[in-house]
Write an enzyme that holds these catalytic residues in place. Structure first.
Site, short mmCIF file in Angstrom:
data_model
loop_
_atom_site.label_atom_id
_atom_site.label_comp_id
_atom_site.label_asym_id
_atom_site.label_seq_id
_atom_site.Cartn_x
_atom_site.Cartn_y
_atom_site.Cartn_z
N GLU A 199 0.89 -1.18 0.00
CA GLU A 199 0.00 0.00 0.00
C GLU A 199 0.91 1.21 0.00
OE1 GLU A 199 -3.19 0.10 -0.25
OE2 GLU A 199 -3.77 -1.98 0.15
N CYS A 218 -2.44 9.11 2.68
CA CYS A 218 -2.15 8.69 1.31
C CYS A 218 -3.34 9.00 0.41
CB CYS A 218 -1.85 7.20 1.29
SG CYS A 218 -3.16 6.26 2.09
#
Ligand code: NAD
Length: 490
Positions: free
Chosen positions: A263, A297
């Site tokens: 990720e 993010c």
């Protein structure tokens, strides 16, 4: 004796472990080393934590190995009930955990509370998934035999997490790994090891057997993670962090062909079409940009607004950004806390300076306030040049650069012109356009008329250099299971 903080310490969680957590016990680092954890609101030291070595990393893998067979054989219902207890314990301690997150990460208390609720949900969701690791049974096309597929735990996992969501990035991995029957070593970010250690205590109290979850704070992250990835007993790496470090770890993992879930970074475009409900678009922009002061993010990194409404959208967003109160996260009246450390604040400063030097205008903010701690003012930038580094790199701070577009094709082209593909946001009043644009955007997730996509029940993850694999939802557990096919004749 393991090092813990005393009940009288100013830390919000009593008896917090500050040693390594290996084999169900707090243990000092093999060389006795410790490192400081700093409060970003003041720059002062909160406490020191044991600094794991390569030797400790191997001891943690030993502990995970010893626990592996027992945990894999534990009844799914029992694993589910332990996860459910972990959810309940986390929820009961939500306020203390939120204060701990704010103390070491800096985020505003409201953001930290939101994170704890989100993080705990991964335990609840995977307590429900633990009993549903379904296999398959079909007749082979030839008709001669059956194809039987079992789902088995992938094996010992190394979990590496970032500092921006110290609880949720850990539970998003620990939850499905436990549900699948894996044992693990968690290496938290060195800016925020305390939340991970608090998690270890909660999991032990919930009934996770010793050695199943090990927590290894370490400043020498490269050496420690590399040693584990080169240990043939380790079969899985799940990493959340920057694309830069992700690339290094993919190379490291290649030597033993370790199964990887990555990720990585994002550079989310936020598209506003002229037919959008502007109130909803501004609300969505505030969530997508300002959750965690932009240190996410999923943070909207580039705002593309249809030219005819750009002034109105920018003015409204600027007004809302200007009204935010900046200050220590533990003070509930502040909505924006400090950034996690001085380097992060300097990077934001540099990106804004670069954009302004190239002709952008800061209509709100645009500077680091003169005060202790690592703050940056909520900022809106207009007239940003298309090639400005602020549109290419993750800002990871409270800055909204706005660029205009003329039509749908241009909006899609601008949005997709990046090596990242984590999430995109689209605001439009025309559902057909919304779905058409969502399909054309090259990202793993899209927020359609919504500034928040994270949901423990949904598959979170990116395309392109934003990652490999999915976390959350049913898909998240598949990352910790391996299919075994048995050709059966009966
Ligand atoms: P980072 O890549 O610097 O660090 C992440 C983790 O990797 C930390 O635990 C760190 O100690 C460790 N690490 C650093 N160098 C290493 C090395 N050489 N070998 C092994 N481990 C190493 O990221 P960060 O600054 O902690 O977090 C911010 C980044 O994380 C941003 O890029 C953000 O987009 C990304 N992120 C992604 C997601 C997602 O789900 N896609 C979620 C949160 C954060």
């Amino acid at each position: 004796m393991p090092e813990t903080t005393s009940a009288a310490s100013p830390l919000p969680v009593a008896n917090l472990l500050t040693d390594l957590y290996i084999g169900g016990k707090g243990v000092p680092a093999a060389d006795g080393g410790r490192f400081d954890v700093v409060d970003p609101a003041t720059g002062s030291v909160i406490t020191a934590v044991a600094d794991g070595t390569v030797q400790d990393a191997i001891a943690a893998v030993d502990a995970a190995e010893q626990a592996a067979a027992g945990w894999a054989a534990t009844a799914p219902r029992q694993r589910a009930e332990i996860l459910r207890r972990a959810f309940e314990l986390m929820t009961a301690q939500a306020d203390d955990l939120a204060r701990l997150i704010t103390l070491e990460n800096g985020k505003a208390l409201a953001d930290a509370r939101g994170e704890v609720a989100y993080a705990a949900e991964f335990f609840r969701w995977y307590s429900e998934e633990a009993v549903r690791a379904a296999g398959e049974l079909v007749t082979a096309p030839s008709g001669t035999n059956k194809i039987l597929v079992l789902q088995q735990p992938v094996g010992i996992c190394v979990l590496v997490t970032p500092w921006n969501f110290p609880a949720a990035m850990a539970t998003r991995k620990i939850g499905p790994a436990l549900a699948a029957g894996c044992t693990m070593v968690l290496k938290p970010a060195s800016d925020t090891p305390l939340t991970a250690l608090a998690m270890a205590r909660i999991l032990a109290d919930a009934g996770v057997p010793s050695g199943v979850v090990n927590v290894l704070p370490a400043r020498r992250s490269g050496a420690v993670v590399s040693a584990m990835l080169h240990d043939p007993r380790v079969r899985k790496l799940s990493f959340t962090g920057s694309t830069e470090v992700g690339r290094i770890l993919l190379r490291e993992a290649a030597d033993q062909v370790v199964n990887c879930s990555m990720e990585l970074g994002g550079n989310a475009p936020f598209l506003v079409f002229a037919d959008a409900d502007l109130d909803a678009a501004v609300d969505g922009a505030m969530v997508a940009k300002m959750r965690n002061a932009g240190e996410a993010c999923t943070a909207a990194n580039r705002f593309y607004v249809e030219a005819s409404i750009a002034d109105e959208f920018s003015n409204r967003l600027a007004e809302r950004m200007k009204a935010l109160r900046l200050g220590p996260g533990l003070d509930e009246t502040n909505q924006v806390g400090p950034l996690v450390n001085g380097d992060t604040a300097s990077k934001v400063e540099e990106l804004v300076r670069g954009a302004v030097d190239a002709g952008a205008k800061a209509v709100v903010g645009g500077r680091r306030p003169e005060r202790e701690g690592f703050y940056y003012e909520p900022t809106v930038l207009l007239d940003v040049t298309p090639d400005a580094p602020i549109l290419q790199e993750e800002i990871f701070g409270p800055v909204a650069p706005i660029v205009t577009f003329e039509d749908e094709d241009e909006a899609i082209r601008l949005a997709n012109a990046t090596e990242y593909g984590l999430v995109s946001y689209v605001f439009t009043g025309d559902l057909a356009r919304g779905l058409r644009v969502s399909e054309a955007l090259d990202s793993g997730m899209v927020g359609l008329n919504r500034g928040l996509v994270s949901d423990p029940a949904a598959p979170f993850g990116g395309t392109k250099q934003s990652g490999v694999g999915r976390e959350g939802g049913h898909h998240g557990m598949l990352d910790y299971l391996e299919a075994k096919y048995i050709a059966v004749q009966w």
